[in-house]
Design a protein around this motif. Structure first.
Motif, PDB file in Angstrom:
ATOM      1  N   ALA A 138      41.288  28.878 -29.395  1.00 22.19           N
ATOM      2  CA  ALA A 138      41.782  28.211 -28.182  1.00 22.19           C
ATOM      3  C   ALA A 138      41.842  26.696 -28.409  1.00 22.19           C
ATOM      4  N   ASP A 139      42.875  26.256 -29.106  1.00 22.56           N
ATOM      5  CA  ASP A 139      42.990  24.851 -29.524  1.00 22.56           C
ATOM      6  C   ASP A 139      43.016  23.872 -28.360  1.00 22.56           C
ATOM      7  N   SER A 140      43.586  24.293 -27.236  1.00 20.88           N
ATOM      8  CA  SER A 140      43.761  23.373 -26.106  1.00 20.88           C
ATOM      9  C   SER A 140      42.628  23.473 -25.079  1.00 20.88           C
ATOM     10  N   LEU A 141      41.659  24.326 -25.343  1.00 21.16           N
ATOM     11  CA  LEU A 141      40.612  24.591 -24.359  1.00 21.16           C
ATOM     12  C   LEU A 141      39.789  23.349 -24.057  1.00 21.16           C
ATOM     13  N   ARG A 142      39.661  23.048 -22.766  1.00 22.54           N
ATOM     14  CA  ARG A 142      38.883  21.888 -22.337  1.00 22.54           C
ATOM     15  C   ARG A 142      37.724  22.274 -21.414  1.00 22.54           C
ATOM     16  N   TRP A 143      37.817  23.478 -20.822  1.00 25.08           N
ATOM     17  CA  TRP A 143      36.853  23.790 -19.770  1.00 25.08           C
ATOM     18  C   TRP A 143      36.676  25.298 -19.669  1.00 25.08           C
ATOM     19  N   ILE A 144      35.408  25.742 -19.551  1.00 27.73           N
ATOM     20  CA  ILE A 144      35.105  27.137 -19.256  1.00 27.73           C
ATOM     21  C   ILE A 144      34.357  27.195 -17.938  1.00 27.73           C
ATOM     22  N   MET A 145      34.899  27.958 -16.997  1.00 29.54           N
ATOM     23  CA  MET A 145      34.271  28.163 -15.694  1.00 29.54           C
ATOM     24  C   MET A 145      33.629  29.555 -15.705  1.00 29.54           C
ATOM     25  N   VAL A 196      28.575  29.017 -11.367  1.00 35.71           N
ATOM     26  CA  VAL A 196      28.579  29.182  -9.906  1.00 35.71           C
ATOM     27  C   VAL A 196      27.150  29.189  -9.372  1.00 35.71           C
ATOM     28  N   ARG A 197      26.314  28.406 -10.007  1.00 40.05           N
ATOM     29  CA  ARG A 197      24.927  28.278  -9.559  1.00 40.05           C
ATOM     30  C   ARG A 197      24.854  28.005  -8.056  1.00 40.05           C
ATOM     31  N   GLY A 198      24.020  28.754  -7.362  1.00 37.51           N
ATOM     32  CA  GLY A 198      23.829  28.553  -5.925  1.00 37.51           C
ATOM     33  C   GLY A 198      24.411  29.654  -5.069  1.00 37.51           C
ATOM     34  N   ILE A 199      25.429  30.367  -5.582  1.00 33.96           N
ATOM     35  CA  ILE A 199      26.069  31.383  -4.737  1.00 33.96           C
ATOM     36  C   ILE A 199      25.202  32.626  -4.574  1.00 33.96           C
ATOM     37  N   HIS A 200      24.185  32.758  -5.432  1.00 34.96           N
ATOM     38  CA  HIS A 200      23.344  33.958  -5.405  1.00 34.96           C
ATOM     39  C   HIS A 200      22.175  33.838  -4.426  1.00 34.96           C
ATOM     40  N   GLU A 248      37.293  23.910  -5.706  1.00 38.67           N
ATOM     41  CA  GLU A 248      36.842  22.518  -5.581  1.00 38.67           C
ATOM     42  C   GLU A 248      36.841  21.842  -6.955  1.00 38.67           C
ATOM     43  N   ASN A 249      36.425  22.589  -7.971  1.00 39.57           N
ATOM     44  CA  ASN A 249      36.370  22.014  -9.314  1.00 39.57           C
ATOM     45  C   ASN A 249      37.758  21.779  -9.906  1.00 39.57           C
ATOM     46  N   ILE A 250      38.723  22.635  -9.565  1.00 43.21           N
ATOM     47  CA  ILE A 250      40.098  22.365 -10.028  1.00 43.21           C
ATOM     48  C   ILE A 250      40.564  21.009  -9.506  1.00 43.21           C
ATOM     49  N   SER A 251      40.324  20.762  -8.235  1.00 41.75           N
ATOM     50  CA  SER A 251      40.712  19.487  -7.631  1.00 41.75           C
ATOM     51  C   SER A 251      40.014  18.323  -8.318  1.00 41.75           C
ATOM     52  N   ASN A 261      41.575  15.245 -10.769  1.00 39.76           N
ATOM     53  CA  ASN A 261      41.360  13.847 -10.400  1.00 39.76           C
ATOM     54  C   ASN A 261      40.369  13.139 -11.321  1.00 39.76           C
ATOM     55  N   GLU A 262      39.961  13.839 -12.395  1.00 40.78           N
ATOM     56  CA  GLU A 262      39.013  13.297 -13.370  1.00 40.78           C
ATOM     57  C   GLU A 262      37.721  12.847 -12.700  1.00 40.78           C
ATOM     58  N   GLU A 263      37.254  13.679 -11.767  1.00 39.42           N
ATOM     59  CA  GLU A 263      35.986  13.434 -11.081  1.00 39.42           C
ATOM     60  C   GLU A 263      34.914  14.369 -11.635  1.00 39.42           C
ATOM     61  N   PRO A 264      33.623  14.037 -11.486  1.00 40.97           N
ATOM     62  CA  PRO A 264      32.554  14.922 -11.953  1.00 40.97           C
ATOM     63  C   PRO A 264      32.656  16.298 -11.288  1.00 40.97           C
TER      64      PRO A 264
END
Length: 308
Positions: free
Chosen positions: A53-60, A84-88, A287-290, A294-297
């Motif tokens: 996965a040469d272009s991979l930047r993020w794993i959710m 998804v820490r917290g949903i459990h 929320e994380n896609i957004s 926007n290059e936010e944490p």
């Protein structure tokens, strides 16, 4: 993972300019080298996939545990990992309370008596009020268990890395001080993640430090206590009962000895199960896609060195 159509539609409507592929086998996905992000439960991510996965930047990761990921390879490629820490928190806290209520109200005994058509009462019935619960792990799940336990008028002791006390815990100690509080616990609940520091954490000496009437509940990771220790504790009846939603081997083999102890209750790693699981996961994911755009944490960013 099977994503409901309404969540697919919500995602497409909120972020219409992206391309989403829903696949069953990541290893056989033909365009792996073109994708930016993988959404997964985690177990299908291998070093070979990261390499391709040469272009991979993020794993959710749609789970809290990330121990199955190839940490070194992800760090080498500087791939961002979130979970998804917290949903459990709610389902796992409810599950814990259900275990404890079943224990003090002797519900398993009454189920057996019904099969036997036996009207006899159980003199050992008790209540949670006034009892002490020790919660190893004071994150979102631990806090939710503590909040529920507070409603039942229990005393609550938390265990974490810092030892800093905060509500709703009555007391918090560091994990290095765990032996000092174990003798106080009527219920000891472990929700610790799997890290180098937590593997085989609970030794025979920890169980020997507990009350003989104590109940140990593990809903975190089975690796925190070895098979050998569990079998020895169950055989010697060091404490009164062990409730294990997670075990060192999963699935637990059909003929494994742990199934047959009357002082051990096994459930198949289901404490987090809920029909709301994917919906809560998508709240974090969208929320994380957004934030990513926007290059936010991002929410729930994982420190791969720590393992959580």
């Amino acid at each position: 993972m099977p994503i409901p159509d309404d969540l697919k539609a919500k995602q497409q409507a909120q972020f219409p300019n992206h391309t989403y592929d829903y696949i069953e086998n990541l290893a056989s996905y033909e365009s792996l080298e073109t994708i930016d992000c993988i959404v997964t439960y985690g177990s299908d991510i291998t070093e070979a996939i990261i390499e391709k996965a040469d272009s991979l930047r993020w794993i959710m990761v749609f789970s809290a545990g990330i121990e199955e990921l190839p940490h070194a390879k992800l760090q080498e490629r500087a791939v961002l990992v979130t979970n998804v820490r917290g949903i459990h928190a709610i389902p796992m806290a409810e599950f814990t309370i259900a275990y404890m209520l079943s224990y003090v109200k002797r519900l398993a005994n009454f189920a057996t008596k019904q099969v036997e058509h036996n009207w006899s009462r159980d003199a050992e019935m008790s209540e949670l009020a006034g009892k002490t619960i020790i919660i190893a792990g004071t994150g979102a799940i631990g806090k939710q268990i503590a909040q529920f336990a507070k409603v039942f008028q229990m005393k609550i002791i938390g265990i974490n890395t810092s030892g800093e006390t905060f509500a709703p815990f009555d007391q918090v100690v560091s994990i290095k001080e765990i032996q000092t509080v174990l003798p106080k616990g009527d219920f000891i609940v472990s929700i610790l993640p799997e890290t180098k520091a937590t593997k085989a954490l609970y030794q025979k000496s920890h169980f020997e430090a507990m009350k003989e009437s104590a109940v140990f509940i593990n809903i975190g990771r089975g690796s925190v206590v070895t098979e050998e220790v569990l079998i020895e504790v169950a055989t010697s009846e060091t404490i009164d009962h062990l409730y294990l939603d997670v075990t060192p081997i999963e699935p637990l083999p059909t003929k494994h000895v742990l199934w047959d102890f009357p002082n051990v209750t096994i459930t198949p790693h289901v404490s987090a199960h809920s029909p709301k699981y994917l919906y809560r996961s998508f709240d974090i994911w969208l929320e994380n896609i957004s934030r990513f755009q926007n290059e936010e944490p991002l929410l729930n960013t994982i420190n791969l060195n720590k393992g959580y």
